[in-house]
Enzyme design. Structure first.
Site, PDB file in Angstrom:
ATOM      1  N   SER A   1      -0.324  -5.218   7.333  1.00 32.48           N
ATOM      2  CA  SER A   1      -1.751  -5.000   7.066  1.00 32.48           C
ATOM      3  C   SER A   1      -2.169  -5.726   5.791  1.00 32.48           C
ATOM      4  O   SER A   1      -3.238  -6.339   5.729  1.00 32.48           O
ATOM      5  CB  SER A   1      -2.039  -3.507   6.900  1.00 32.48           C
ATOM      6  OG  SER A   1      -1.670  -2.807   8.065  1.00 32.48           O
ATOM      7  N   ALA A   2      -1.322  -5.648   4.766  1.00 30.89           N
ATOM      8  CA  ALA A   2      -1.622  -6.330   3.501  1.00 30.89           C
ATOM      9  C   ALA A   2      -1.687  -7.841   3.723  1.00 30.89           C
ATOM     10  O   ALA A   2      -2.544  -8.525   3.149  1.00 30.89           O
ATOM     11  CB  ALA A   2      -0.558  -5.993   2.460  1.00 30.89           C
TER      12      ALA A   2
ATOM     13  N   GLY B   1       5.903   1.561   6.440  1.00 32.68           N
ATOM     14  CA  GLY B   1       4.990   2.554   5.887  1.00 32.68           C
ATOM     15  C   GLY B   1       4.285   2.130   4.617  1.00 32.68           C
ATOM     16  O   GLY B   1       3.554   2.914   4.013  1.00 32.68           O
ATOM     17  N   ILE B   2       4.490   0.875   4.192  1.00 29.20           N
ATOM     18  CA  ILE B   2       3.789   0.410   2.988  1.00 29.20           C
ATOM     19  C   ILE B   2       2.859  -0.751   3.328  1.00 29.20           C
ATOM     20  O   ILE B   2       2.454  -1.523   2.447  1.00 29.20           O
ATOM     21  CB  ILE B   2       4.760   0.053   1.833  1.00 29.20           C
ATOM     22  CG1 ILE B   2       5.901  -0.849   2.308  1.00 29.20           C
ATOM     23  CG2 ILE B   2       5.298   1.334   1.215  1.00 29.20           C
ATOM     24  CD1 ILE B   2       6.797  -1.330   1.168  1.00 29.20           C
ATOM     25  N   GLY B   3       2.506  -0.840   4.601  1.00 28.49           N
ATOM     26  CA  GLY B   3       1.396  -1.709   5.000  1.00 28.49           C
ATOM     27  C   GLY B   3       1.648  -3.189   4.873  1.00 28.49           C
ATOM     28  O   GLY B   3       0.690  -3.960   4.736  1.00 28.49           O
ATOM     29  N   GLY B   4       2.889  -3.621   4.925  1.00 26.75           N
ATOM     30  CA  GLY B   4       3.176  -5.049   4.747  1.00 26.75           C
ATOM     31  C   GLY B   4       2.333  -5.946   5.637  1.00 26.75           C
ATOM     32  O   GLY B   4       1.600  -6.815   5.156  1.00 26.75           O
TER      33      GLY B   4
ATOM     34  N   PRO C   1       9.627  -4.916   3.104  1.00 25.17           N
ATOM     35  CA  PRO C   1      10.289  -4.638   4.385  1.00 25.17           C
ATOM     36  C   PRO C   1       9.257  -4.390   5.482  1.00 25.17           C
ATOM     37  O   PRO C   1       8.177  -3.855   5.205  1.00 25.17           O
ATOM     38  CB  PRO C   1      11.125  -3.382   4.101  1.00 25.17           C
ATOM     39  CG  PRO C   1      10.601  -2.802   2.828  1.00 25.17           C
ATOM     40  CD  PRO C   1       9.929  -3.906   2.071  1.00 25.17           C
ATOM     41  N   VAL C   2       9.603  -4.779   6.708  1.00 20.79           N
ATOM     42  CA  VAL C   2       8.632  -4.642   7.805  1.00 20.79           C
ATOM     43  C   VAL C   2       8.741  -3.251   8.444  1.00 20.79           C
ATOM     44  O   VAL C   2       9.779  -2.591   8.340  1.00 20.79           O
ATOM     45  CB  VAL C   2       8.832  -5.749   8.876  1.00 20.79           C
ATOM     46  CG1 VAL C   2       8.564  -7.121   8.271  1.00 20.79           C
ATOM     47  CG2 VAL C   2      10.195  -5.681   9.498  1.00 20.79           C
TER      48      VAL C   2
ATOM     49  N   ASP D   1      -5.123   0.277   8.768  1.00 20.38           N
ATOM     50  CA  ASP D   1      -4.907   0.180   7.317  1.00 20.38           C
ATOM     51  C   ASP D   1      -5.495  -1.091   6.717  1.00 20.38           C
ATOM     52  O   ASP D   1      -5.470  -1.261   5.490  1.00 20.38           O
ATOM     53  CB  ASP D   1      -3.397   0.162   7.020  1.00 20.38           C
ATOM     54  CG  ASP D   1      -2.765   1.537   7.102  1.00 20.38           C
ATOM     55  OD1 ASP D   1      -3.509   2.536   7.184  1.00 20.38           O
ATOM     56  OD2 ASP D   1      -1.520   1.600   7.079  1.00 20.38           O
TER      57      ASP D   1
ATOM     58  N   LYS E   1       0.865  -1.183   0.000  1.00 18.96           N
ATOM     59  CA  LYS E   1       0.000   0.000   0.000  1.00 18.96           C
ATOM     60  C   LYS E   1       0.894   1.223   0.000  1.00 18.96           C
ATOM     61  O   LYS E   1       1.946   1.224   0.650  1.00 18.96           O
ATOM     62  CB  LYS E   1      -0.861  -0.066   1.258  1.00 18.96           C
ATOM     63  CG  LYS E   1      -1.361   1.245   1.783  1.00 18.96           C
ATOM     64  CD  LYS E   1      -1.089   1.558   3.252  1.00 18.96           C
ATOM     65  CE  LYS E   1       0.189   2.138   3.660  1.00 18.96           C
ATOM     66  NZ  LYS E   1       0.269   2.778   4.965  1.00 18.96           N
TER      67      LYS E   1
HETATM   68  O1  C5P Z   1      -4.264   0.806  13.798  1.00 23.45           O
HETATM   69  P1  C5P Z   1      -2.852   0.363  13.957  1.00 23.45           P
HETATM   70  O2  C5P Z   1      -2.702  -0.656  15.056  1.00 23.45           O
HETATM   71  O3  C5P Z   1      -2.216  -0.103  12.703  1.00 23.45           O
HETATM   72  O4  C5P Z   1      -2.056   1.651  14.408  1.00 23.45           O
HETATM   73  C1  C5P Z   1      -0.770   1.582  14.978  1.00 23.45           C
HETATM   74  C2  C5P Z   1      -0.549   2.822  15.816  1.00 23.45           C
HETATM   75  O5  C5P Z   1      -0.475   3.955  14.969  1.00 23.45           O
HETATM   76  C3  C5P Z   1      -1.679   3.115  16.785  1.00 23.45           C
HETATM   77  O6  C5P Z   1      -1.461   2.456  18.003  1.00 23.45           O
HETATM   78  C4  C5P Z   1      -1.580   4.613  16.940  1.00 23.45           C
HETATM   79  O7  C5P Z   1      -0.565   4.938  17.853  1.00 23.45           O
HETATM   80  C5  C5P Z   1      -1.115   5.058  15.562  1.00 23.45           C
HETATM   81  N1  C5P Z   1      -2.233   5.517  14.711  1.00 23.45           N
HETATM   82  C6  C5P Z   1      -2.813   6.725  14.995  1.00 23.45           C
HETATM   83  N2  C5P Z   1      -3.838   7.203  14.209  1.00 23.45           N
HETATM   84  C7  C5P Z   1      -4.267   6.481  13.151  1.00 23.45           C
HETATM   85  C8  C5P Z   1      -3.667   5.235  12.840  1.00 23.45           C
HETATM   86  C9  C5P Z   1      -2.655   4.783  13.649  1.00 23.45           C
HETATM   87  O8  C5P Z   1      -2.431   7.407  15.952  1.00 23.45           O
HETATM   88  N3  C5P Z   1      -5.242   6.965  12.389  1.00 23.45           N
END
Ligand code: C5P
Length: 279
Positions: free
Chosen positions: A107-108, A102-105, A98-99, A140, A14
């Site tokens: 999550s994808a 920022g490209i959602g690995g 890569p983990v 994501d 992503k």
């Molecule tokens: O939702 P996810 O677990 O992927 O998000 C990881 C962390 O990124 C959250 O714990 C939060 O600190 C931050 N986050 C946020 N606002 C968002 C998405 C993520 O602050 N809209």
């Protein structure tokens, strides 16, 4: 599972063509306006009948564990609970992205696992219950489940699809530093710089920002170098994706992308560099 054969799903990377952070919320998340897009390359997730397990292969498998809280296993457990089925599925994750980049690995991968489970159990991949599971697993993951260009609002889970510049050449570059999404959001300065513009996807991307860039650059100064490298050679756009550290550039032609990739590989042979295209 209904099927007796293995099911393979792509887990494409992503990118956030734009990411405007509008407000800090009381639940610890941030209110976003983002433009999600996907490329044609990424990880793959294979699901075969059998007890619930996860094996991880591929160039970025090192350091990842196939046990416990991997998002693929969490997705499988959440699927079983939501659809009232036994926890099962022998998963193989072939990790090419890569983990923590920022490209959602991750999550994808979770979204691909949900799609594979849906297909294996004759459930429509647009079943709203899958999107509820996805949103509970990560901000994501609904976008990755949808898997097409979309505006995301709220935490990123409120999605409106739109047509994107399919086929446009993209270069992804990561300097090899893992960045914590939570830390980058926490370091955001709290200033709302205004809404994401409306309109056609490329126009939105060109006119928008990634508001996480300043805080990510403070935490991972290598991002400065990546963006400087990507800005040479006249890309249509060079920007960080998500919370970094991966940055992307969009090009008018495959030749422009190839020239940029060659230059960046020569300057920084240790950087991960993927020549791909918008899906
Ligand atoms: O939702 P996810 O677990 O992927 O998000 C990881 C962390 O990124 C959250 O714990 C939060 O600190 C931050 N986050 C946020 N606002 C968002 C998405 C993520 O602050 N809209």
């Amino acid at each position: 599972m209904i099927t007796e054969t293995a099911v393979t799903e792509n887990a494409p990377a992503k990118i956030n063509l734009a990411l405007h952070v509008r407000a800090r919320r009381s639940d610890g998340y941030h209110e976003l306006e983002t433009l999600f897009a996907f490329v044609t390359d990424g990880d793959t997730v294979t699901l075969a009948p059998g007890p619930l397990s996860l094996a991880i292969t591929g160039p970025f498998s090192a350091g990842l564990s196939g046990e416990g809280d991997n998002l693929v296993l969490r997705a499988a457990r959440a699927f079983a609970a939501a659809f009232d089925r036994p926890e099962s599925g022998t998963f193989t994750l072939d990790k090419h992205l890569p983990v923590a980049s920022g490209i959602g690995g991750g999550s994808a991968d979770a979204a691909a696992a949900l799609r594979a489970l849906a297909r294996a159990n004759a459930i429509a991949t647009d079943d709203p219950r899958l999107f509820e599971i996805a949103a509970a697993l990560g901000s994501d993951i609904p976008a990755c489940l949808l898997g097409r260009t979309a505006i995301g609002r709220g935490r990123g889970e409120r999605l409106v699809p739109l047509d994107g510049p399919t086929g446009m050449p993209v270069l992804l570059v990561n300097p090899g530093v893992a960045v914590s999404t939570a830390a980058v959001f926490k370091a955001w300065d709290g200033l709302d710089l205004g809404p994401m513009p409306d309109g056609e996807a490329l126009h939105v991307a060109l006119d928008a920002r990634n508001d996480l860039e300043p805080s990510a650059r403070r935490l991972a100064p290598e991002i400065d170098g990546v963006l400087a490298l990507l800005s040479v050679g006249d890309p249509l756009l060079a920007r960080m994706s998500g919370s970094g550290a991966t940055c992307f550039a969009l090009y008018a032609t495959v030749a422009d992308r190839a020239a940029a990739a060659e230059r960046i590989r020569a300057a920084q042979p240790g950087y991960w560099c993927l020549e791909t295209a918008l899906a």
